[in-house]
Write a protein that holds these residues in place. Sequence first.
Motif, PDB file in Angstrom:
ATOM      1  N   LEU A 454      73.819  16.943  79.121  1.00 48.01           N
ATOM      2  CA  LEU A 454      73.727  18.293  78.548  1.00 48.01           C
ATOM      3  C   LEU A 454      73.686  18.252  77.028  1.00 48.01           C
ATOM      4  CD1 LEU A 454      76.071  20.239  80.966  1.00 48.01           C
ATOM      5  CD2 LEU A 454      73.584  20.391  80.794  1.00 48.01           C
ATOM      6  N   ILE A 455      74.519  17.391  76.461  1.00 48.16           N
ATOM      7  CA  ILE A 455      74.569  17.327  75.005  1.00 48.16           C
ATOM      8  C   ILE A 455      73.254  16.777  74.452  1.00 48.16           C
ATOM      9  CG2 ILE A 455      75.753  16.240  73.028  1.00 48.16           C
ATOM     10  CD1 ILE A 455      77.212  18.631  74.463  1.00 48.16           C
ATOM     11  N   LYS A 456      72.671  15.804  75.177  1.00 48.89           N
ATOM     12  CA  LYS A 456      71.397  15.254  74.745  1.00 48.89           C
ATOM     13  C   LYS A 456      70.317  16.349  74.787  1.00 48.89           C
ATOM     14  CE  LYS A 456      68.798  11.063  75.537  1.00 48.89           C
ATOM     15  NZ  LYS A 456      68.509  10.091  76.590  1.00 48.89           N
ATOM     16  N   LYS A 457      70.312  17.113  75.859  1.00 52.72           N
ATOM     17  CA  LYS A 457      69.325  18.185  75.976  1.00 52.72           C
ATOM     18  C   LYS A 457      69.536  19.232  74.893  1.00 52.72           C
ATOM     19  CE  LYS A 457      67.930  17.780  80.781  1.00 52.72           C
ATOM     20  NZ  LYS A 457      68.108  18.159  82.194  1.00 52.72           N
ATOM     21  N   LYS A 458      70.795  19.530  74.656  1.00 56.98           N
ATOM     22  CA  LYS A 458      71.129  20.507  73.620  1.00 56.98           C
ATOM     23  C   LYS A 458      70.609  20.045  72.262  1.00 56.98           C
ATOM     24  CE  LYS A 458      75.210  22.221  71.184  1.00 56.98           C
ATOM     25  NZ  LYS A 458      76.685  22.305  71.171  1.00 56.98           N
ATOM     26  N   ASP A 459      70.892  18.764  71.907  1.00 56.72           N
ATOM     27  CA  ASP A 459      70.479  18.254  70.604  1.00 56.72           C
ATOM     28  C   ASP A 459      68.963  18.230  70.455  1.00 56.72           C
ATOM     29  OD1 ASP A 459      73.057  18.058  69.860  1.00 56.72           O
ATOM     30  OD2 ASP A 459      73.264  15.915  70.287  1.00 56.72           O
ATOM     31  N   LEU A 460      68.296  17.803  71.532  1.00 54.98           N
ATOM     32  CA  LEU A 460      66.834  17.765  71.483  1.00 54.98           C
ATOM     33  C   LEU A 460      66.254  19.160  71.255  1.00 54.98           C
ATOM     34  CD1 LEU A 460      65.770  15.307  74.306  1.00 54.98           C
ATOM     35  CD2 LEU A 460      65.238  15.152  71.868  1.00 54.98           C
ATOM     36  N   LEU A 461      66.791  20.103  71.984  1.00 60.17           N
ATOM     37  CA  LEU A 461      66.295  21.471  71.869  1.00 60.17           C
ATOM     38  C   LEU A 461      66.544  22.018  70.463  1.00 60.17           C
ATOM     39  CD1 LEU A 461      65.043  23.958  73.126  1.00 60.17           C
ATOM     40  CD2 LEU A 461      67.258  24.560  74.091  1.00 60.17           C
ATOM     41  N   LYS A 462      67.721  21.740  69.949  1.00 56.17           N
ATOM     42  CA  LYS A 462      68.051  22.205  68.598  1.00 56.17           C
ATOM     43  C   LYS A 462      67.067  21.643  67.579  1.00 56.17           C
ATOM     44  CE  LYS A 462      72.642  22.497  67.145  1.00 56.17           C
ATOM     45  NZ  LYS A 462      74.030  21.952  67.287  1.00 56.17           N
ATOM     46  N   LYS A 463      66.825  20.331  67.716  1.00 56.55           N
ATOM     47  CA  LYS A 463      65.907  19.669  66.797  1.00 56.55           C
ATOM     48  C   LYS A 463      64.512  20.287  66.896  1.00 56.55           C
ATOM     49  CE  LYS A 463      67.042  15.042  66.269  1.00 56.55           C
ATOM     50  NZ  LYS A 463      66.832  13.845  67.091  1.00 56.55           N
ATOM     51  N   SER A 464      64.092  20.572  68.122  1.00 56.37           N
ATOM     52  CA  SER A 464      62.716  21.040  68.317  1.00 56.37           C
ATOM     53  C   SER A 464      62.464  22.425  67.715  1.00 56.37           C
ATOM     54  CB  SER A 464      62.370  21.046  69.805  1.00 56.37           C
ATOM     55  OG  SER A 464      62.936  22.176  70.432  1.00 56.37           O
ATOM     56  N   VAL A 465      63.512  23.195  67.515  1.00 53.89           N
ATOM     57  CA  VAL A 465      63.272  24.532  66.947  1.00 53.89           C
ATOM     58  C   VAL A 465      63.749  24.621  65.497  1.00 53.89           C
ATOM     59  CG1 VAL A 465      63.438  25.644  69.204  1.00 53.89           C
ATOM     60  CG2 VAL A 465      65.440  25.578  67.731  1.00 53.89           C
ATOM     61  N   ARG A 466      64.167  23.500  64.952  1.00 54.56           N
ATOM     62  CA  ARG A 466      64.746  23.539  63.603  1.00 54.56           C
ATOM     63  C   ARG A 466      63.802  24.180  62.581  1.00 54.56           C
ATOM     64  NH1 ARG A 466      67.604  18.283  62.402  1.00 54.56           N
ATOM     65  NH2 ARG A 466      69.030  19.147  63.934  1.00 54.56           N
ATOM     66  N   SER A 467      62.498  23.873  62.720  1.00 58.85           N
ATOM     67  CA  SER A 467      61.558  24.404  61.731  1.00 58.85           C
ATOM     68  C   SER A 467      61.244  25.884  61.994  1.00 58.85           C
ATOM     69  CB  SER A 467      60.284  23.584  61.754  1.00 58.85           C
ATOM     70  OG  SER A 467      59.713  23.687  63.046  1.00 58.85           O
ATOM     71  N   LEU A 468      61.613  26.377  63.154  1.00 56.09           N
ATOM     72  CA  LEU A 468      61.330  27.786  63.467  1.00 56.09           C
ATOM     73  C   LEU A 468      62.531  28.630  63.052  1.00 56.09           C
ATOM     74  CD1 LEU A 468      59.900  27.124  67.052  1.00 56.09           C
ATOM     75  CD2 LEU A 468      58.627  27.259  64.908  1.00 56.09           C
ATOM     76  N   ARG A 469      62.492  29.079  61.823  1.00 55.15           N
ATOM     77  CA  ARG A 469      63.679  29.719  61.250  1.00 55.15           C
ATOM     78  C   ARG A 469      64.073  31.010  61.945  1.00 55.15           C
ATOM     79  NH1 ARG A 469      64.358  27.720  55.962  1.00 55.15           N
ATOM     80  NH2 ARG A 469      66.202  29.041  55.838  1.00 55.15           N
ATOM     81  N   PHE A 470      63.120  31.614  62.650  1.00 52.50           N
ATOM     82  CA  PHE A 470      63.420  32.909  63.278  1.00 52.50           C
ATOM     83  C   PHE A 470      64.185  32.759  64.596  1.00 52.50           C
ATOM     84  CE2 PHE A 470      59.115  31.457  64.099  1.00 52.50           C
ATOM     85  CZ  PHE A 470      59.096  31.385  65.488  1.00 52.50           C
ATOM     86  N   ILE A 471      64.346  31.510  65.062  1.00 49.44           N
ATOM     87  CA  ILE A 471      65.079  31.302  66.321  1.00 49.44           C
ATOM     88  C   ILE A 471      66.528  30.924  66.034  1.00 49.44           C
ATOM     89  CG2 ILE A 471      65.279  29.882  68.407  1.00 49.44           C
ATOM     90  CD1 ILE A 471      62.311  29.618  68.472  1.00 49.44           C
ATOM     91  N   LYS A 472      67.438  31.680  66.617  1.00 48.20           N
ATOM     92  CA  LYS A 472      68.847  31.344  66.453  1.00 48.20           C
ATOM     93  C   LYS A 472      69.408  30.983  67.825  1.00 48.20           C
ATOM     94  CE  LYS A 472      72.067  34.116  64.512  1.00 48.20           C
ATOM     95  NZ  LYS A 472      72.280  35.365  63.771  1.00 48.20           N
ATOM     96  N   LEU A 473      69.782  29.722  67.994  1.00 53.29           N
ATOM     97  CA  LEU A 473      70.282  29.278  69.293  1.00 53.29           C
ATOM     98  C   LEU A 473      71.795  29.398  69.344  1.00 53.29           C
ATOM     99  CD1 LEU A 473      68.351  25.927  69.930  1.00 53.29           C
ATOM    100  CD2 LEU A 473      67.787  28.196  70.780  1.00 53.29           C
ATOM    101  N   LYS A 474      72.276  29.847  70.494  1.00 46.62           N
ATOM    102  CA  LYS A 474      73.721  29.857  70.691  1.00 46.62           C
ATOM    103  C   LYS A 474      74.014  29.217  72.039  1.00 46.62           C
ATOM    104  CE  LYS A 474      77.477  32.945  70.924  1.00 46.62           C
ATOM    105  NZ  LYS A 474      77.612  34.038  71.851  1.00 46.62           N
TER     106      LYS A 474
END
Lengths: 554, 101
Positions: A454-474
């Motif tokens: 889960l943590i790996k998936k979480k980190d990957l997902l976070k990284k993948s949207v990092r450049s998309l400033r309009f997305i806020k993940l919680k």
Amino acid sequence: MRDTDLLKFQRPARYLGKEQNLEFKEPQSKDLRVCLCFPEIYEVGMSNLGFRIVYEFFSNFEGLSCERCFMPAEDLATYLQERREPLFSLETKTPLKDFDLLAFSLNYELNFINFLKMISLGGIELDKSKREKPLIIVGGLTNPEPLVSFVDIFFLGEFEPQANTFIKALKLSKSLSKREKFSALSEIEGVYIPDFYCLERNSLQPKEKEAKFPLTWQYYQEFKDNFYPKNWLIPYIPLVFDRVQAEVQRGCPNSCRFCQARCVYFPYRQRPPALVKKHLISLYEKTGYEEISLSGLSVIDYSSLEELLKEIIPYFEKRKVGILLPSLRPQGKASKILKLLNFAKKTGLTLALETANPLLRRKIGKYIDIDDLKELVKLASHRQYRVLKFYFMIGLPGESFEEVLEIGSFLKELALLYKKEKGSYPQMNVTISYFIPKPFTDFEKEKMADFEELIKKKDLLKKSVRSLRFIKLKFSNYRVSFLEYLLSRANRRISPLLREVFLKVEEGADYLDLALWKELSQKNNLELEYFLEEEFSFKSIIKKDGKVFFKSSV
Amino acid sequence: MERFSLRAVFRKEKTMIFLSHLDIYRLLLRALRRSGLPLFYSSGFNPHPKISMGKALKLGQTGETEVIFYFKEKITPDEFRTKFFPQIPEDLKILKVEELS
Ligand code: SF4
């Protein structure tokens, strides 16, 4: 405690218990004294429609006096503990220990700790075998077993069909001993008395002669005009869900395979639109609330939604009252419905999509109409909703890393669509929860993904949207999800462990500290894994009588 | 749109001291909505019955404050009394109602 003493605490109106529309009858000496309890603070508890329904029902019953108690906020809890003063009811400030009966509404495993805290603050012995009074009844749980050390009686399923019989029996048994009460109440359908059963080779077996076997899960078949809170109490302070609610349906016509709610509230029932309209208007006249909402699972699927809205919109538009729907599932007509609500500017857009990959979505039984979704996003941009809210899950059975990453690209596509209409990006607030295989659902035999994955998936997902400033993940808290997983399927051997954890928490430990759970469990020669690997299911002692069943039919 | 106004003086006592200024404001708006009086709504993003409240009364303290109510038709203080008074808690006392010229 006197009212004026309450002024020492934050938001003292939480504890006042004198809301407008309250019709409180002072308790008479012969009355059965009941306190309805909710293990969260006032603002959360009073937002709960089920709690309001039960409170009004109890309050109108002859020969019974009903009060309320919510989890006190930190400041009051500490104050009471330091002075050894007992937690009290709102209406008459009576200590919880002095009631005949405490009825808890409990539907979330993580609240078990608050439940124990309220009993202990109320001056009541936790261990049910060591107390004669008050009787503690709990309703709302799908797996009652973690609480069997503390709770005398559980009620299974919806309360409405047995409400009358149950309360009459309680009143009649007021002066009986606890064991006699058990006998008397055990005859009522939906009543589960844990003492009458024992755990044998990981399944529950009847132990006493009165034990019903199997038990039946209750549901309110007629779902008509009774059981809606007519005397809607108007709180003095804002609630987390601050509006009047009219229930349009129980259960859900869809079959998402991960969904526990649809199983718990099976079968699907709808209220006729004319009745819903009547309820809404009378609730408005009684309260003057500035917002109303339609309540139920997946309200967008209510067959008469369009008809109902067309009926009520003129009335509420004229009075500048907002109409709110819970999150929308784009299923074909959602954009059409949202168009109807054009005067209600605050409606906003909340979408529960669960996953971005269409194949995976099929596998979990969630149906989304992509054209409808696109229409909704366009509409949101024309309406200038700046914030769009989304719900996704990760850790679904058979889910790959690529499928998780698709969430980012999918959101980006929607954001571009929004921008094309309006010229700017929306803000996307995205809540990501970890999939928990819940009892009663099609996935009940699945395992929850482990922490590393889960943590790996979480980190990957976070990284993948990092450049998309309009997305806020919680993201959900992993430890919370794990405990929810554990407690929703553990057998009754976890009950003493829960007590030990609670005692440590009272000494300052953190309830969410999984290492603490492991350590205390091992001390009792049990590994936590035992509760997860053993296939215990409370469902096995519940009757599926052809009308009430829990499996989806796909 | 034409509007008419009334001025009322309130006194906050007993249970009502548990309410903040904003809580009282919300309570008055809901009471107005229930009263059946011809309300004058504010304009803007989130329209609501229009009132103006005088000085803020602190939570925990008794005290008096004045409120101006706006209507879209002329309302006499008597009409206001019959329709509005039953809608508010008894610990919120209305000491005076008068027309504003
Ligand atoms: S998740 Fe699916 S089955 Fe569950 S309530 Fe929502 S739409 Fe219905």
